[in-house]
Design a protein around this motif. Sequence first.
Motif, PDB file in Angstrom:
ATOM      1  N   GLN A   1     -53.423  -3.635 -22.649  1.00 51.87           N
ATOM      2  CA  GLN A   1     -52.195  -3.892 -21.902  1.00 51.87           C
ATOM      3  C   GLN A   1     -52.401  -5.008 -20.888  1.00 51.87           C
ATOM      4  OE1 GLN A   1     -49.449  -2.141 -22.592  1.00 51.87           O
ATOM      5  NE2 GLN A   1     -48.068  -2.900 -21.025  1.00 51.87           N
TER       6      GLN A   1
ATOM      7  N   TYR B   1     -45.647  -2.062 -13.442  1.00 51.55           N
ATOM      8  CA  TYR B   1     -45.420  -1.486 -14.772  1.00 51.55           C
ATOM      9  C   TYR B   1     -45.794  -0.012 -14.716  1.00 51.55           C
ATOM     10  CZ  TYR B   1     -45.816  -0.539 -19.760  1.00 51.55           C
ATOM     11  OH  TYR B   1     -45.666   0.003 -21.008  1.00 51.55           O
ATOM     12  N   THR B   2     -44.887   0.861 -15.123  1.00 54.31           N
ATOM     13  CA  THR B   2     -45.113   2.301 -15.113  1.00 54.31           C
ATOM     14  C   THR B   2     -44.825   2.849 -16.502  1.00 54.31           C
ATOM     15  OG1 THR B   2     -44.385   2.416 -12.810  1.00 54.31           O
ATOM     16  CG2 THR B   2     -44.541   4.489 -14.024  1.00 54.31           C
ATOM     17  N   PRO B   3     -45.845   3.394 -17.195  1.00 53.25           N
ATOM     18  CA  PRO B   3     -45.586   3.967 -18.519  1.00 53.25           C
ATOM     19  C   PRO B   3     -44.804   5.260 -18.404  1.00 53.25           C
ATOM     20  CG  PRO B   3     -47.853   4.384 -17.872  1.00 53.25           C
ATOM     21  CD  PRO B   3     -47.254   3.492 -16.808  1.00 53.25           C
TER      22      PRO B   3
ATOM     23  N   ARG C   1     -50.315   4.243 -22.512  1.00 56.69           N
ATOM     24  CA  ARG C   1     -50.434   3.080 -21.643  1.00 56.69           C
ATOM     25  C   ARG C   1     -49.876   1.807 -22.283  1.00 56.69           C
ATOM     26  NH1 ARG C   1     -52.466   4.430 -16.458  1.00 56.69           N
ATOM     27  NH2 ARG C   1     -53.037   6.593 -16.691  1.00 56.69           N
TER      28      ARG C   1
ATOM     29  N   GLY D   1     -46.885  -0.177 -24.142  1.00 53.38           N
ATOM     30  CA  GLY D   1     -45.451  -0.120 -24.374  1.00 53.38           C
ATOM     31  C   GLY D   1     -44.898  -1.477 -24.734  1.00 53.38           C
TER      32      GLY D   1
ATOM     33  N   ASP E   1     -42.471  -3.189 -22.810  1.00 53.27           N
ATOM     34  CA  ASP E   1     -41.907  -3.953 -21.697  1.00 53.27           C
ATOM     35  C   ASP E   1     -42.787  -5.160 -21.392  1.00 53.27           C
ATOM     36  OD1 ASP E   1     -40.093  -1.957 -21.702  1.00 53.27           O
ATOM     37  OD2 ASP E   1     -40.413  -1.302 -19.648  1.00 53.27           O
TER      38      ASP E   1
ATOM     39  N   LYS F   1     -42.407   1.145 -29.912  1.00 53.65           N
ATOM     40  CA  LYS F   1     -43.561   1.516 -29.111  1.00 53.65           C
ATOM     41  C   LYS F   1     -44.837   1.214 -29.897  1.00 53.65           C
ATOM     42  CE  LYS F   1     -41.068   3.389 -25.815  1.00 53.65           C
ATOM     43  NZ  LYS F   1     -41.007   2.792 -24.467  1.00 53.65           N
TER      44      LYS F   1
ATOM     45  N   ASP G   1     -38.744   6.467 -20.429  1.00 54.81           N
ATOM     46  CA  ASP G   1     -39.062   5.146 -20.956  1.00 54.81           C
ATOM     47  C   ASP G   1     -39.977   4.425 -19.974  1.00 54.81           C
ATOM     48  OD1 ASP G   1     -39.096   2.995 -22.617  1.00 54.81           O
ATOM     49  OD2 ASP G   1     -37.002   2.429 -22.363  1.00 54.81           O
ATOM     50  N   ASP G   2     -40.707   3.423 -20.506  1.00 55.02           N
ATOM     51  CA  ASP G   2     -41.531   2.598 -19.634  1.00 55.02           C
ATOM     52  C   ASP G   2     -40.650   1.846 -18.645  1.00 55.02           C
ATOM     53  OD1 ASP G   2     -43.579   3.456 -21.251  1.00 55.02           O
ATOM     54  OD2 ASP G   2     -43.607   1.646 -22.475  1.00 55.02           O
TER      55      ASP G   2
END
Length: 368
Positions: free
Chosen positions: A120, A140-142, A148, A150, A152, A173, A352-353
């Motif tokens: 990531q 960024y927050t999963p 980890r 995603g 986004d 995903k 969602d992320d």
Amino acid sequence: MKESRRPPAWAGWLLVGPALVLGVLLNVLAPEPYMGLPLLAAAPLIAGAMLSFRAGVLVAIVACALSTGLDIAQGRPPSATFVDFAVIGLIGILALAVNLLLQRQGRDLARARFIAESVQRVVLPDPPAQAGPLVVAAGYTPAQAEARIGGDLFAVQETPYGVRMMIGDVKGKGLRAVASVSVAIGAFRQEAENAPTLAELARRLDDALCRDAARRGNATSDEDFTTAVLAEVPDDSGTLRLVNRGHPGPYVIRDGTIARLDASRPQLPLGMGLGPGPASDDEALTDVFSLPADALLLMITDGVTEARNRAGIFYDPCTSAALTGARFRDPDELVHAVTADVERWSGEGHQDDMAILVVARRGGRRYG
């Protein structure tokens, strides 16, 4: 690299202690048909699942010793004493085997999460803290701690046309989404330097994603696309230019108010093989706004706007009590405020992320 978190030790001892005590009391006080052997045997099993290996060995030894001591004190025959000892000892050994398996599984999970985080960071590196006249922050927050990777994405780059930014969301995903994120960011890095307008930059990103889908044997469809907002802030003015390709609109925070910057002309997401129109339409496809020196530009993915509370109501930054009327020292403080506010709203159960990108012009002591 940290191992997967185990239950806290106090929780294990909170179960092991009463099991041992109740097992002893049942052996001493209960009528003859009833014995505390099951509870004494359960103690090492609980310890194996919730405590360390050494603690599991200690609990197994204590349980065996208690069972043997109680049997001898109550005058039970040697054969019964041996059977009780063997039962608890066997369960203790099985519990220790379970403990080792859980430790191995935890290490494997921690290793997988470490690799996912590394991928990531390589695919989605943190943007620079400063770019041209802008101060930049991102978060960024999963959706789940274990997931980890995603779809986004965000990127910030200085170009001859000013600072250009992108925030987007790849549909899907896992590794397929990561591959599309890599292509989108790579194309942005390349084309942001050369595309004369934001609309042209969007066309080139659209072409890059379509070519990548064709190479992977995926025909473009309504199931394979990337929503994105492209932004441009020239170095010498307070102007903000936006091209929105099917993504949630960004927000400007100033004077305690939050305003969403909606696109004047809806456009399709990237990667669908349907460009936004001829180059002569570039001005019509690009929205122009003001970005004063004391304003913050908040760009988000739909993990923010689609977060719901227990009543099923979607989160809206414009009505957030934590954001409206607030002043922020820098963009990073706003990133943390939005993240915390969404987690409070959704009860830390967002589905969602979340990606958040915030920029502001340098020099302001307080923003918003």
